[in-house]
Design an enzyme around this catalytic site. Structure first.
Site, PDB file in Angstrom:
ATOM      1  N   GLY A   1       0.850  -1.176   0.000  1.00 51.21           N
ATOM      2  CA  GLY A   1       0.000   0.000   0.000  1.00 51.21           C
ATOM      3  C   GLY A   1       0.884   1.224   0.000  1.00 51.21           C
ATOM      4  O   GLY A   1       1.879   1.273  -0.717  1.00 51.21           O
TER       5      GLY A   1
ATOM      6  N   SER B   1       5.839  -5.307  -0.923  1.00 54.11           N
ATOM      7  CA  SER B   1       5.768  -3.892  -1.301  1.00 54.11           C
ATOM      8  C   SER B   1       6.091  -2.982  -0.116  1.00 54.11           C
ATOM      9  O   SER B   1       7.220  -2.962   0.363  1.00 54.11           O
ATOM     10  CB  SER B   1       4.391  -3.604  -1.905  1.00 54.11           C
ATOM     11  OG  SER B   1       4.340  -2.337  -2.506  1.00 54.11           O
ATOM     12  N   ALA B   2       5.132  -2.212   0.396  1.00 55.55           N
ATOM     13  CA  ALA B   2       5.398  -1.338   1.543  1.00 55.55           C
ATOM     14  C   ALA B   2       5.897  -2.136   2.743  1.00 55.55           C
ATOM     15  O   ALA B   2       6.759  -1.689   3.494  1.00 55.55           O
ATOM     16  CB  ALA B   2       4.135  -0.563   1.917  1.00 55.55           C
TER      17      ALA B   2
ATOM     18  N   HIS C   1       8.938  -3.251  -6.822  1.00 58.97           N
ATOM     19  CA  HIS C   1       8.320  -2.966  -8.125  1.00 58.97           C
ATOM     20  C   HIS C   1       9.317  -2.284  -9.072  1.00 58.97           C
ATOM     21  O   HIS C   1       8.933  -1.420  -9.864  1.00 58.97           O
ATOM     22  CB  HIS C   1       7.083  -2.060  -7.972  1.00 58.97           C
ATOM     23  CG  HIS C   1       6.118  -2.472  -6.918  1.00 58.97           C
ATOM     24  ND1 HIS C   1       5.328  -3.597  -7.026  1.00 58.97           N
ATOM     25  CD2 HIS C   1       5.802  -1.902  -5.721  1.00 58.97           C
ATOM     26  CE1 HIS C   1       4.562  -3.697  -5.949  1.00 58.97           C
ATOM     27  NE2 HIS C   1       4.844  -2.687  -5.150  1.00 58.97           N
TER      28      HIS C   1
ATOM     29  N   GLU D   1       9.217  -7.418 -10.200  1.00 61.27           N
ATOM     30  CA  GLU D   1       7.997  -8.132  -9.821  1.00 61.27           C
ATOM     31  C   GLU D   1       8.206  -9.645  -9.846  1.00 61.27           C
ATOM     32  O   GLU D   1       8.719 -10.193 -10.828  1.00 61.27           O
ATOM     33  CB  GLU D   1       6.850  -7.763 -10.765  1.00 61.27           C
ATOM     34  CG  GLU D   1       6.538  -6.264 -10.790  1.00 61.27           C
ATOM     35  CD  GLU D   1       6.004  -5.737  -9.479  1.00 61.27           C
ATOM     36  OE1 GLU D   1       6.698  -5.871  -8.452  1.00 61.27           O
ATOM     37  OE2 GLU D   1       4.888  -5.197  -9.482  1.00 61.27           O
TER      38      GLU D   1
END
Length: 235
Positions: A90, A122-123, A159, A194
């Site tokens: 997020g 991710s985050a 990413h 990714e």
């Protein structure tokens, strides 16, 4: 012994959430029945309950239940008693701000260093690095500090995108932004494409997944490292 999966993303193109990692997660969380989920990053601004429900679906496939940290009265106690922890993606600014607000960064770090298996995407991967300064996210809130968990001795850029020679986009590339970071900071940065992740087992750090990663070291030209490479040289 530390046991961490630091993944670029939760979802790769053409597959469902965490689908590409499920075989790994069966092993990673093999002794865990219930996973403590940290939904603070709130992708797209969804609620903590919505996010937790979405995450619970793929974990059902490997026989795991998920409970959101926001449902506990004492988040520090929840972390201390957790058998496994997952921090989702997020907005990294929102995530880090809430972690500081609840004063749980040290609790997470202590739990992971004591052997609680951790998954970040991710985050949730950004915060495994020394700082969150190499996030791709908009600064929509202002955390009190950019320092994060420091579970690995470098920063993460999830990413990671390679420049497209056919693109008409005129903005900065990821490589340009990381070079800007190194104008003011010296720690290494790993650009995770990714479907790639860093596996931490004790003191061993290994690049996993199908794709190479791009490494940025202060004062050096960026370079590629192949999957299954030992990342111990970045310590």
């Amino acid at each position: 012994m530390k046991s961490i999966i630091i993944a670029s993303t939760s979802t790769v193109h053409g597959s469902g959430p965490l689908e590409y990692l499920l075989d790994e997660l069966k092993v990673h969380f093999k002794s865990v029945n219930e996973i403590l989920f940290i939904p603070y990053a709130r992708p797209g601004g969804i609620s903590h309950d919505e996010y937790t429900a979405k995450v619970a679906e793929p974990f059902k496939k490997i026989g795991k239940t998920v409970k959101g940290i926001h449902t506990f009265e004492d988040p520090k106690k929840a972390i201390k008693e957790a058998k496994g922890i997952f921090t989702g993606g997020g907005n990294t600014f929102v995530l880090v701000n809430q972690l500081y607000k609840n004063d749980v960064l040290t609790s997470i770090k202590d739990a992971v260093n004591s052997g609680t298996p951790y998954l970040g995407t991710s985050a949730g991967s950004n915060i495994c690095g020394l700082t969150m300064n190499t996030t791709n996210d908009m600064p929509i809130v202002y955390p009190p500090n950019f320092k994060t968990l420091g579970l690995v001795p470098f920063n993460i850029n999830p990413h990671y995108l390679d420049p497209d020679p056919n693109s008409k986009h005129m903005g900065e590339t990821r490589e340009t932004r990381i070079k800007e970071f190194h104008a003011f900071n010296t720690q290494p940065v790993i650009g995770l494409r990714e479907g790639s992740w860093v596996e931490v087992k004790g003191n061993n750090l290994t690049l996993k997944g199908n794709l190479d990663a791009r490494v940025f070291e202060y004062g050096k030209e960026p370079y590629e490292i192949p999957t299954n490479s030992d990342l111990g040289f970045l310590k």
